[in-house]
Design a protein around this motif. Structure first.
Motif, PDB file in Angstrom:
ATOM      1  N   VAL A   9      39.473  47.515  28.588  1.00  0.00           N
ATOM      2  CA  VAL A   9      39.776  47.752  30.002  1.00  0.00           C
ATOM      3  C   VAL A   9      38.535  47.501  30.860  1.00  0.00           C
ATOM      4  O   VAL A   9      38.606  46.835  31.898  1.00  0.00           O
ATOM      5  CB  VAL A   9      40.312  49.187  30.213  1.00  0.00           C
ATOM      6  N   MET A  10      37.400  47.989  30.418  1.00  0.00           N
ATOM      7  CA  MET A  10      36.176  47.836  31.201  1.00  0.00           C
ATOM      8  C   MET A  10      35.724  46.377  31.257  1.00  0.00           C
ATOM      9  O   MET A  10      35.312  45.889  32.313  1.00  0.00           O
ATOM     10  CB  MET A  10      35.082  48.736  30.639  1.00  0.00           C
ATOM     11  N   VAL A  11      35.808  45.663  30.148  1.00  0.00           N
ATOM     12  CA  VAL A  11      35.393  44.259  30.128  1.00  0.00           C
ATOM     13  C   VAL A  11      36.311  43.413  31.004  1.00  0.00           C
ATOM     14  O   VAL A  11      35.839  42.574  31.781  1.00  0.00           O
ATOM     15  CB  VAL A  11      35.317  43.717  28.681  1.00  0.00           C
ATOM     16  N   VAL A  12      37.603  43.629  30.909  1.00  0.00           N
ATOM     17  CA  VAL A  12      38.532  42.877  31.762  1.00  0.00           C
ATOM     18  C   VAL A  12      38.242  43.181  33.238  1.00  0.00           C
ATOM     19  O   VAL A  12      38.227  42.277  34.075  1.00  0.00           O
ATOM     20  CB  VAL A  12      40.010  43.188  31.410  1.00  0.00           C
ATOM     21  N   GLY A  13      37.968  44.432  33.547  1.00  0.00           N
ATOM     22  CA  GLY A  13      37.625  44.794  34.920  1.00  0.00           C
ATOM     23  C   GLY A  13      36.383  44.081  35.407  1.00  0.00           C
ATOM     24  O   GLY A  13      36.342  43.562  36.530  1.00  0.00           O
ATOM     25  N   VAL A  14      35.367  44.020  34.578  1.00  0.00           N
ATOM     26  CA  VAL A  14      34.119  43.344  34.936  1.00  0.00           C
ATOM     27  C   VAL A  14      34.369  41.844  35.118  1.00  0.00           C
ATOM     28  O   VAL A  14      33.911  41.233  36.085  1.00  0.00           O
ATOM     29  CB  VAL A  14      33.042  43.606  33.861  1.00  0.00           C
ATOM     30  N   LEU A  15      35.117  41.245  34.212  1.00  0.00           N
ATOM     31  CA  LEU A  15      35.370  39.806  34.285  1.00  0.00           C
ATOM     32  C   LEU A  15      36.353  39.435  35.398  1.00  0.00           C
ATOM     33  O   LEU A  15      36.475  38.259  35.744  1.00  0.00           O
ATOM     34  CB  LEU A  15      35.864  39.278  32.933  1.00  0.00           C
ATOM     35  N   SER A  16      37.030  40.420  35.958  1.00  0.00           N
ATOM     36  CA  SER A  16      37.942  40.128  37.072  1.00  0.00           C
ATOM     37  C   SER A  16      37.174  39.619  38.291  1.00  0.00           C
ATOM     38  O   SER A  16      37.742  39.000  39.183  1.00  0.00           O
ATOM     39  CB  SER A  16      38.769  41.358  37.438  1.00  0.00           C
ATOM     40  N   LYS A  17      35.873  39.847  38.319  1.00  0.00           N
ATOM     41  CA  LYS A  17      35.023  39.392  39.418  1.00  0.00           C
ATOM     42  C   LYS A  17      34.573  37.944  39.236  1.00  0.00           C
ATOM     43  O   LYS A  17      33.971  37.365  40.122  1.00  0.00           O
ATOM     44  CB  LYS A  17      33.817  40.318  39.560  1.00  0.00           C
ATOM     45  N   GLY A  18      34.833  37.364  38.058  1.00  0.00           N
ATOM     46  CA  GLY A  18      34.454  35.982  37.790  1.00  0.00           C
ATOM     47  C   GLY A  18      33.691  35.843  36.496  1.00  0.00           C
ATOM     48  O   GLY A  18      33.400  36.831  35.823  1.00  0.00           O
ATOM     49  N   GLU A  68      44.002  32.423  32.391  1.00  0.00           N
ATOM     50  CA  GLU A  68      45.134  32.670  33.296  1.00  0.00           C
ATOM     51  C   GLU A  68      45.894  33.921  32.847  1.00  0.00           C
ATOM     52  O   GLU A  68      46.248  34.771  33.654  1.00  0.00           O
ATOM     53  CB  GLU A  68      46.055  31.445  33.277  1.00  0.00           C
ATOM     54  N   ARG A  69      46.123  34.038  31.543  1.00  0.00           N
ATOM     55  CA  ARG A  69      46.805  35.210  31.001  1.00  0.00           C
ATOM     56  C   ARG A  69      45.974  36.475  31.231  1.00  0.00           C
ATOM     57  O   ARG A  69      46.495  37.523  31.561  1.00  0.00           O
ATOM     58  CB  ARG A  69      47.070  35.032  29.505  1.00  0.00           C
ATOM     59  N   GLY A  70      44.670  36.361  31.057  1.00  0.00           N
ATOM     60  CA  GLY A  70      43.789  37.503  31.288  1.00  0.00           C
ATOM     61  C   GLY A  70      43.854  37.996  32.719  1.00  0.00           C
ATOM     62  O   GLY A  70      43.829  39.198  32.977  1.00  0.00           O
ATOM     63  N   HIS A  71      43.978  37.078  33.668  1.00  0.00           N
ATOM     64  CA  HIS A  71      44.084  37.459  35.083  1.00  0.00           C
ATOM     65  C   HIS A  71      45.348  38.261  35.367  1.00  0.00           C
ATOM     66  O   HIS A  71      45.368  39.072  36.291  1.00  0.00           O
ATOM     67  CB  HIS A  71      44.023  36.226  35.983  1.00  0.00           C
ATOM     68  N   THR A  72      46.397  38.070  34.557  1.00  0.00           N
ATOM     69  CA  THR A  72      47.631  38.829  34.782  1.00  0.00           C
ATOM     70  C   THR A  72      47.459  40.312  34.454  1.00  0.00           C
ATOM     71  O   THR A  72      48.304  41.123  34.824  1.00  0.00           O
ATOM     72  CB  THR A  72      48.818  38.256  33.967  1.00  0.00           C
ATOM     73  N   LEU A  73      46.374  40.666  33.772  1.00  0.00           N
ATOM     74  CA  LEU A  73      46.102  42.080  33.456  1.00  0.00           C
ATOM     75  C   LEU A  73      45.470  42.844  34.615  1.00  0.00           C
ATOM     76  O   LEU A  73      45.492  44.073  34.631  1.00  0.00           O
ATOM     77  CB  LEU A  73      45.148  42.173  32.261  1.00  0.00           C
ATOM     78  N   ILE A  74      44.899  42.150  35.563  1.00  0.00           N
ATOM     79  CA  ILE A  74      44.159  42.811  36.634  1.00  0.00           C
ATOM     80  C   ILE A  74      45.043  43.783  37.412  1.00  0.00           C
ATOM     81  O   ILE A  74      44.655  44.935  37.640  1.00  0.00           O
ATOM     82  CB  ILE A  74      43.487  41.779  37.565  1.00  0.00           C
ATOM     83  N   GLY A  75      46.232  43.360  37.809  1.00  0.00           N
ATOM     84  CA  GLY A  75      47.143  44.231  38.562  1.00  0.00           C
ATOM     85  C   GLY A  75      47.512  45.501  37.797  1.00  0.00           C
ATOM     86  O   GLY A  75      47.330  46.610  38.306  1.00  0.00           O
ATOM     87  N   PRO A  76      48.032  45.366  36.562  1.00  0.00           N
ATOM     88  CA  PRO A  76      48.367  46.566  35.798  1.00  0.00           C
ATOM     89  C   PRO A  76      47.166  47.474  35.532  1.00  0.00           C
ATOM     90  O   PRO A  76      47.282  48.704  35.605  1.00  0.00           O
ATOM     91  CB  PRO A  76      48.936  46.016  34.484  1.00  0.00           C
ATOM     92  N   LEU A  77      46.007  46.893  35.259  1.00  0.00           N
ATOM     93  CA  LEU A  77      44.827  47.720  35.010  1.00  0.00           C
ATOM     94  C   LEU A  77      44.360  48.420  36.284  1.00  0.00           C
ATOM     95  O   LEU A  77      43.904  49.559  36.234  1.00  0.00           O
ATOM     96  CB  LEU A  77      43.694  46.894  34.412  1.00  0.00           C
ATOM     97  N   HIS A  78      44.497  47.752  37.422  1.00  0.00           N
ATOM     98  CA  HIS A  78      44.147  48.397  38.687  1.00  0.00           C
ATOM     99  C   HIS A  78      45.081  49.582  38.951  1.00  0.00           C
ATOM    100  O   HIS A  78      44.633  50.648  39.383  1.00  0.00           O
ATOM    101  CB  HIS A  78      44.200  47.412  39.854  1.00  0.00           C
TER     102      HIS A  78
END
Length: 108
Positions: A9-18, A68-78
């Motif tokens: 969760v934390m890594v995906v959150g960090v990578l959501s910034k680019g 692209e698939r990883g970006h779909t996690l941003i909404g649910p994780l937020h």
């Protein structure tokens, strides 16, 4: 898949910034060991949620970014993060009560 895993969760959150280099991810996440970060990034890459790009420089440069698939996690994780923030105080209060009733003085 280990979507509910703390470090994922934390890594995906960090990578959501680019895209980020390994060392940037390590510093930003905080508290994660290098071994755990490496395992988490490999698992995310294996699941198709993160791309790893290596550049032939000295020392080698490696960037990680969400697919692209990883970006779909941003909404649910937020949404999960928002829920956790709203409920955090009550959850901590409930945990303290549970621990007192069960003779556990240490918070887990």
């Amino acid at each position: 898949m280990r979507i509910g895993d703390k470090w994922t969760v934390m890594v995906v959150g960090v990578l959501s910034k680019g895209p980020m280099r390994y060392s940037e991810i390590f510093k930003t996440v905080g508290g994660v060991s290098q071994r755990m970060l490496t395992l988490t990034l490999k698992a995310l890459e294996r699941d198709g949620l993160v791309n790893r790009t290596m550049y032939p420089t000295i020392p080698p440069r490696v960037d990680y970014e969400l697919t692209e698939r990883g970006h779909t996690l941003i909404g649910p994780l937020h949404a999960l993060w928002t829920w956790a923030q709203i409920n955090r105080d009550e959850i901590e209060k409930t945990r303290r009560g549970f621990d007192r009733r069960n003779g556990n003085d240490k918070a887990v």
